[in-house]
Design an enzyme around this catalytic site. Structure first.
Site, PDB file in Angstrom:
ATOM      1  CG  ASP A 297      37.284  40.396  39.153  1.00 49.77           C
ATOM      2  OD1 ASP A 297      36.890  40.491  37.970  1.00 49.77           O
ATOM      3  OD2 ASP A 297      36.585  40.705  40.130  1.00 49.77           O
TER       4      ASP A 297
ATOM      5  CG  ASP B 272      33.572  45.460  37.659  1.00 51.31           C
ATOM      6  OD1 ASP B 272      32.499  45.993  37.400  1.00 51.31           O
ATOM      7  OD2 ASP B 272      34.587  45.623  36.962  1.00 51.31           O
TER       8      ASP B 272
ATOM      9  CG  ASP C 239      34.475  40.090  43.606  1.00 48.96           C
ATOM     10  OD1 ASP C 239      34.862  39.921  42.427  1.00 48.96           O
ATOM     11  OD2 ASP C 239      33.362  40.570  43.888  1.00 48.96           O
TER      12      ASP C 239
END
Length: 217
Positions: free
Chosen positions: A8, A10, A161
């Site tokens: 991922d 961001d 995250d």
């Protein structure tokens, strides 16, 4: 079997929160809407810019048309997406180490134009793609499948995250490693089904190696 490592963007590789907040608030101000705090924007991100703007708008009859607001967000963000953004400490070194051993790619629910701009600047040479009309956004597994094909991987370990990343990995049938320096905390990730955690980018390559061994069983 060739195992890749997919990331991922961001909250995992880049701390983009300040620029996302600034783009959100510039859009809201332009339509006379109240601004949002950094913590509010932190909770709004993860499912793409469209969801971010839907959550950020106040939900009143005086709200602008959603698509109009989203277009304004895209215009502002594309022009200002590197003002406060940067890699988390240790991330560039971690990626360099992983690339010696694995195919690496980046997949994000951020608009594809911004993903390509940011990754070309911060992570040149790594395949990256974002949300676009030709590929459903996460948690659909399509981005992972397309990225694996692009880098020649038969399977992958997915690093993210958020709860969206955990669901994406589950939908793709691949293991997920949840990082603890991003936009969600450990309790939230555990409640969302996370089973593998990394608290420091320097530890990530050895954790990937361990998970690769487990994955191959």
């Amino acid at each position: 079997m060739s195992i890749g490592v997919l990331f991922d963007l961001d909250g995992t590789l880049l701390d983009t929160l300040e620029d996302l907040k600034n783009a959100t608030n510039a859009t809201l101000r332009s339509f006379g809407c109240p601004e949002r705090s950094l913590e509010e924007v932190r909770q709004f991100v993860g499912n793409g810019a469209g969801v971010l703007m839907k959550k950020a708008l106040p939900g009143k009859p005086t709200d602008p048309d959603w698509q109009t607001a989203l277009d304004a967000f895209h215009t502002y963000y594309d022009a200002h997406c590197r003002e406060k953004t940067g890699p988390y400490p240790g991330v560039p070194e971690m990626l360099a180490e992983l690339r010696k051993r694995y195919p690496v790619a980046i997949v994000s629910n951020k608009p594809d134009s911004a993903v390509k701009q940011l990754c070309a600047y911060y992570f040149p040479g790594i395949f990256a793609r974002g949300e676009d009309a030709d590929c459903p956004r996460k948690p659909a597994p399509d981005m992972l499948y397309q990225a694996m094909k692009a880098v020649g991987a038969d399977g992958c370990i997915y690093v993210g995250d958020s709860d969206v990343d955990i669901a994406t990995a589950k939908n793709a049938g691949v293991p997920c490693l949840s990082v603890l320096w991003g936009f969600r905390d450990r309790d939230f990730l555990t409640a969302s089904g996370a089973t593998h955690f990394c608290a420091d980018p320097r530890d990530l390559p050895k954790m990937i190696k361990k998970m690769e061994t487990e994955y191959g069983k």
